[in-house]
Write an enzyme that holds these catalytic residues in place. Structure first.
Site, short mmCIF file in Angstrom:
data_model
loop_
_atom_site.label_atom_id
_atom_site.label_comp_id
_atom_site.label_asym_id
_atom_site.label_seq_id
_atom_site.Cartn_x
_atom_site.Cartn_y
_atom_site.Cartn_z
N TYR A 60 43.29 36.73 34.24
CA TYR A 60 42.28 37.69 34.70
C TYR A 60 41.49 37.15 35.90
O TYR A 60 41.36 37.84 36.91
CB TYR A 60 41.34 38.07 33.56
CG TYR A 60 41.82 39.26 32.75
CD1 TYR A 60 43.18 39.53 32.60
CD2 TYR A 60 40.93 40.10 32.11
CE1 TYR A 60 43.62 40.60 31.85
CE2 TYR A 60 41.37 41.18 31.35
CZ TYR A 60 42.72 41.43 31.23
OH TYR A 60 43.16 42.50 30.49
N GLU A 97 42.41 40.05 44.06
CA GLU A 97 42.10 41.42 44.45
C GLU A 97 40.88 41.47 45.36
O GLU A 97 40.88 42.14 46.41
CB GLU A 97 41.85 42.27 43.21
CG GLU A 97 43.07 42.49 42.34
CD GLU A 97 42.72 43.17 41.02
OE1 GLU A 97 41.75 43.95 41.00
OE2 GLU A 97 43.41 42.91 40.01
#
Length: 231
Positions: free
Chosen positions: A159, A166
């Site tokens: 994660y 991102e």
């Protein structure tokens, strides 16, 4: 003399899951695991053979459409096909849609220049291969202990890698090509992208704590089963 107690009405039995729905979900998750497996294989093979600058060329299109197919998960949540919370599903799908359609579709050369595109794909694809495989096998009635461990432990690493990758691509788009736009409404893109980066902070917290809560619930269930088996 007191009257005899009135027997309590028993709760209605839970209706069995529809075999059609179960078969559909097994097929959906199996196909999704296979599609992300292709993304992972293509990403790793290209990194080893040609370097990070060629990853988008070799896997960009299949990644875009594989991720686009995940929009079905929003419908699954809306119509109660699965029990996944709508908010967390929307957040995860929307953030990835932003990347594949709002950033990389408009500014594809960012994926060629930034090595974080490759790290993002590895984080995405490993996470999804594990997740979809776990769901497909669980719905089929078999949940390997190793796969359960991977599902509820690898997110601690994957994660943060995915989220940071991102964010780096969104930031590079905001300060680079989006800032250089001269035509409306593209001139608004930097503000949109900065707004998205601001949302990542609470959004990441919600997703992370959701996975932590799921992990605690699953581990408690496994512990209870182990204790029952040893009695």
């Amino acid at each position: 003399m007191a009257p005899p107690p009135v027997p309590k009405k028993s709760a209605p039995p839970k209706p069995p899951s529809s075999p059609v729905k179960a078969a559909y979900l097994v097929l959906y998750n199996a196909l999704s695991a296979a599609a992300w497996g292709l993304v992972l294989r293509g990403t790793v093979a290209t990194l080893v053979g040609s370097g990070p600058r060629m990853v988008f060329v070799s896997t960009g299109e299949v990644t875009k459409w594989t991720q686009t197919a995940a929009a079905m998960e929003i419908l699954h949540s809306v119509f109660g096909i699965v029990r996944a919370p709508l908010l967390t599903t929307l957040m995860q799908v929307a953030s990835r849609f932003l990347l594949v359609w709002g950033v990389l579709f408009l500014y594809p050369y960012l994926a060629v220049q930034a090595p974080t595109y490759s790290s993002m794909l590895i984080a995405w694809s490993v996470t999804e291969v594990i997740r979809y495989s776990y769901f497909a096998l669980s719905l089929s009635g078999w949940t390997p202990r190793l796969l359960t461990w991977l599902r509820y432990n690898t997110f601690f690493v994957l994660y943060p890698v995915g989220i940071l990758s991102e964010c780096s691509l969104v930031y590079l788009a905001a300060v680079g090509p989006a800032a250089a736009a001269t035509e409306y409404p593209l001139t608004l893109m930097p503000y949109v992208l900065y707004g998205v980066l601001a949302i990542y902070v609470p959004g990441s917290y919600i997703l992370y704590t959701h996975m932590m809560a799921q992990r605690r619930r699953v581990l408690r269930s496994l512990k209870a089963k182990d204790e029952k088996a040893t009695q």
